[in-house]
Design an enzyme around this catalytic site. Structure first.
Site, PDB file in Angstrom:
ATOM      1  N   GLY A  12     -43.342 -87.857 -62.087  1.00 32.01           N
ATOM      2  CA  GLY A  12     -42.216 -88.077 -62.985  1.00 32.01           C
ATOM      3  C   GLY A  12     -41.208 -89.077 -62.430  1.00 32.01           C
ATOM      4  O   GLY A  12     -40.002 -88.939 -62.636  1.00 32.01           O
ATOM      5  N   HIS A  13     -41.705 -90.123 -61.763  1.00 32.45           N
ATOM      6  CA  HIS A  13     -40.787 -91.024 -61.042  1.00 32.45           C
ATOM      7  C   HIS A  13     -39.964 -91.929 -61.949  1.00 32.45           C
ATOM      8  O   HIS A  13     -39.021 -92.556 -61.510  1.00 32.45           O
ATOM      9  CB  HIS A  13     -41.574 -91.904 -60.063  1.00 32.45           C
ATOM     10  CG  HIS A  13     -42.380 -92.971 -60.741  1.00 32.45           C
ATOM     11  ND1 HIS A  13     -43.507 -92.691 -61.482  1.00 32.45           N
ATOM     12  CD2 HIS A  13     -42.191 -94.302 -60.821  1.00 32.45           C
ATOM     13  CE1 HIS A  13     -43.977 -93.821 -61.970  1.00 32.45           C
ATOM     14  NE2 HIS A  13     -43.201 -94.815 -61.589  1.00 32.45           N
ATOM     15  N   GLY A  15     -38.299 -90.881 -64.615  1.00 34.36           N
ATOM     16  CA  GLY A  15     -37.215 -90.124 -65.238  1.00 34.36           C
ATOM     17  C   GLY A  15     -35.936 -90.173 -64.420  1.00 34.36           C
ATOM     18  O   GLY A  15     -35.874 -90.807 -63.351  1.00 34.36           O
ATOM     19  N   VAL A  17     -34.444 -87.774 -62.707  1.00 36.56           N
ATOM     20  CA  VAL A  17     -34.562 -87.144 -61.388  1.00 36.56           C
ATOM     21  C   VAL A  17     -35.550 -87.899 -60.511  1.00 36.56           C
ATOM     22  O   VAL A  17     -35.281 -88.179 -59.341  1.00 36.56           O
ATOM     23  CB  VAL A  17     -35.010 -85.670 -61.528  1.00 36.56           C
ATOM     24  CG1 VAL A  17     -35.220 -85.058 -60.149  1.00 36.56           C
ATOM     25  CG2 VAL A  17     -33.996 -84.877 -62.327  1.00 36.56           C
ATOM     26  N   SER A 109     -34.830 -75.631 -64.447  1.00 39.00           N
ATOM     27  CA  SER A 109     -33.621 -76.002 -65.172  1.00 39.00           C
ATOM     28  C   SER A 109     -32.786 -74.746 -65.354  1.00 39.00           C
ATOM     29  O   SER A 109     -33.337 -73.636 -65.445  1.00 39.00           O
ATOM     30  CB  SER A 109     -34.019 -76.563 -66.533  1.00 39.00           C
ATOM     31  OG  SER A 109     -32.957 -76.414 -67.448  1.00 39.00           O
ATOM     32  N   SER A 110     -31.456 -74.930 -65.473  1.00 34.68           N
ATOM     33  CA  SER A 110     -30.606 -73.747 -65.635  1.00 34.68           C
ATOM     34  C   SER A 110     -30.786 -73.096 -67.005  1.00 34.68           C
ATOM     35  O   SER A 110     -30.298 -71.994 -67.227  1.00 34.68           O
ATOM     36  CB  SER A 110     -29.141 -74.119 -65.418  1.00 34.68           C
ATOM     37  OG  SER A 110     -28.746 -75.106 -66.343  1.00 34.68           O
ATOM     38  N   CYS A 111     -31.527 -73.758 -67.934  1.00 40.59           N
ATOM     39  CA  CYS A 111     -31.724 -73.134 -69.246  1.00 40.59           C
ATOM     40  C   CYS A 111     -32.732 -71.993 -69.193  1.00 40.59           C
ATOM     41  O   CYS A 111     -32.968 -71.333 -70.193  1.00 40.59           O
ATOM     42  CB  CYS A 111     -32.127 -74.166 -70.293  1.00 40.59           C
ATOM     43  SG  CYS A 111     -33.788 -74.730 -70.054  1.00 40.59           S
ATOM     44  N   TYR A 138     -38.580 -74.965 -74.123  1.00 38.64           N
ATOM     45  CA  TYR A 138     -38.429 -75.616 -72.819  1.00 38.64           C
ATOM     46  C   TYR A 138     -38.223 -74.565 -71.727  1.00 38.64           C
ATOM     47  O   TYR A 138     -38.852 -74.615 -70.661  1.00 38.64           O
ATOM     48  CB  TYR A 138     -37.235 -76.572 -72.896  1.00 38.64           C
ATOM     49  CG  TYR A 138     -37.020 -77.399 -71.655  1.00 38.64           C
ATOM     50  CD1 TYR A 138     -37.907 -78.401 -71.311  1.00 38.64           C
ATOM     51  CD2 TYR A 138     -35.916 -77.175 -70.844  1.00 38.64           C
ATOM     52  CE1 TYR A 138     -37.702 -79.168 -70.170  1.00 38.64           C
ATOM     53  CE2 TYR A 138     -35.703 -77.933 -69.707  1.00 38.64           C
ATOM     54  CZ  TYR A 138     -36.594 -78.931 -69.379  1.00 38.64           C
ATOM     55  OH  TYR A 138     -36.394 -79.695 -68.257  1.00 38.64           O
ATOM     56  N   LYS A 142     -40.436 -73.691 -68.379  1.00 36.67           N
ATOM     57  CA  LYS A 142     -39.831 -73.772 -67.047  1.00 36.67           C
ATOM     58  C   LYS A 142     -39.978 -72.448 -66.292  1.00 36.67           C
ATOM     59  O   LYS A 142     -40.189 -72.434 -65.082  1.00 36.67           O
ATOM     60  CB  LYS A 142     -38.352 -74.151 -67.167  1.00 36.67           C
ATOM     61  CG  LYS A 142     -38.150 -75.600 -67.565  1.00 36.67           C
ATOM     62  CD  LYS A 142     -38.345 -76.481 -66.363  1.00 36.67           C
ATOM     63  CE  LYS A 142     -38.651 -77.902 -66.691  1.00 36.67           C
ATOM     64  NZ  LYS A 142     -39.149 -78.685 -65.576  1.00 36.67           N
ATOM     65  N   HIS A 181     -28.919 -86.196 -73.502  1.00 35.60           N
ATOM     66  CA  HIS A 181     -27.946 -85.164 -73.143  1.00 35.60           C
ATOM     67  C   HIS A 181     -26.528 -85.670 -73.386  1.00 35.60           C
ATOM     68  O   HIS A 181     -26.308 -86.844 -73.681  1.00 35.60           O
ATOM     69  CB  HIS A 181     -28.138 -84.751 -71.685  1.00 35.60           C
ATOM     70  CG  HIS A 181     -29.361 -83.918 -71.476  1.00 35.60           C
ATOM     71  ND1 HIS A 181     -30.521 -84.431 -70.955  1.00 35.60           N
ATOM     72  CD2 HIS A 181     -29.618 -82.621 -71.749  1.00 35.60           C
ATOM     73  CE1 HIS A 181     -31.434 -83.471 -70.904  1.00 35.60           C
ATOM     74  NE2 HIS A 181     -30.913 -82.363 -71.383  1.00 35.60           N
TER      75      HIS A 181
END
Ligand code: GDP
Length: 316
Positions: A12-13, A15, A17, A109-111, A138, A142, A181
């Site tokens: 995922g380079h 994106g 993050v 993720s915090s979600c 999502y 996760k 976001h």
């Protein structure tokens, strides 16, 4: 400490993050950072991922790939968010196990936490109540990713760890107005309103939802810290521990981009979770804390947005 000359794969380079991790590892002296584009490897395809790992033989993996988006994108594309992420987490974890990767860091993720979790949210709140409906797909994917790392550790002894970041922002973000976001979307909306000389700017929701924001370079630093120093089953929250209302965030972005313009709250758009702030005491006990103050991070991100716009390099 992980070996700086060993091959390290960042899944995922491209994106937000992943690109921050490439910068961080390069700056830290890693000499063999492996990446692969979406066109060349579909991370949802187990056979293709296995074949890629077989050839490349990474020793360490940062699993930060996924289909991501803001509150609106999550609510209208729940199937993609669930399917893509479930598959990507499954294929990469399995391929890493198959070739005997030394250590893998999975980014959640915090979600993942229940809608009505006590705030600040501790790691123990996982699976203690129903999820926020706007990002359930999502969040389920996760949560499955965390459980994959835990079960591979338990059954096979693989050193797979998980980090749960709060809401992120920074250079390389997606500035799409609908799918992105809140930070990049507002930055772009205020910017375009200033160019067009508009006298108000729309902000989704009521403005009362509370969020915590972490600069992505701080997250990359925390991921490396965990890779170097943490090796256990429990997932670790990564954040600042400080939150603010969406109104306060919008005002900070307005002051930076288009001072004085009026805010118009559009309550037909979802607020999502009423509040989301992480308890980061575990990570601070391990000697890590965030270092970028919000206004400084927002300013740097806006500078990057202007520069990337000039280069024609924005993800819109
Ligand atoms: P979330 O934490 O998954 O809800 O992430 P978002 O970044 O999508 O949204 C955070 C909060 O910002 C929500 O309460 C949104 O309603 C609010 N918000 C205000 N304006 C915008 C906008 O233009 N785009 C997005 N994505 N959110 C916005």
């Amino acid at each position: 400490m992980i070996n700086r000359s060993a091959p390290v794969f960042i899944a995922g380079h491209r994106g937000l993050v992943g690109s921050a991790l490439v910068r961080r590892l390069t700056a830290d002296g890693f000499t063999d950072v492996q990446t692969v584009g979406r066109k060349d490897l579909d991370l949802r395809d187990q056979a293709a991922v296995d074949a890629w790992f077989e050839v490349q033989q990474p020793r360490y993996v940062f699993l930060v790939a996924g289909t991501v988006g803001g509150v609106y994108a999550n609510s209208i594309r729940p199937a993609e968010f669930l399917y893509d992420n479930l598959m990507i987490h499954g294929t990469v974890v399995q391929a890493a196990h198959r070739i005997g990767v030394k250590k893998l860091l999975y980014l959640g993720s915090s979600c993942i936490y229940p809608r009505h979790a006590d705030q600040p949210i501790t790691e123990e709140a996982l699976l203690s109540g129903p999820l926020e409906p706007t990002n359930e797909g999502y969040a389920l994917a996760k949560i499955a990713g965390i459980k994959l790392c835990e079960t591979y550790r338990r059954q096979y002894g693989d050193d797979f760890i998980s980090a749960m970041p709060t809401n992120l922002y920074g250079p390389g973000d997606n500035f799409d107005l609908e799918g992105g976001h809140v930070v990049p979307a507002l930055m772009r909306r205020f910017h375009e309103a200033r160019l067009a000389g508009e006298d108000s700017v729309a902000v989704w929701g009521t403005g009362t939802a509370r969020r915590e924001f972490l600069h992505v370079d701080d997250l990359a630093d925390a991921c490396l810290h965990l890779m170097d120093h943490y090796s256990a089953a429990g997932h670790i929250n990564v954040g600042t521990g400080i939150d603010l209302t969406i109104r306060e965030l919008a005002e900070a972005i307005r002051d930076l981009v288009y001072p004085g313009v009026k805010l118009e709250f559009d309550s037909s758009k979802p607020d999502g979770m009423p509040r989301k702030v992480l308890d980061v005491s575990r990570l601070s006990e391990m000697g890590w804390s965030a270092s970028t103050p919000l206004v400084e991070g927002l300013t740097a991100t806006y500078d990057w947005f202007l520069e990337a716009g000039r280069r024609g390099d924005l993800r819109l």
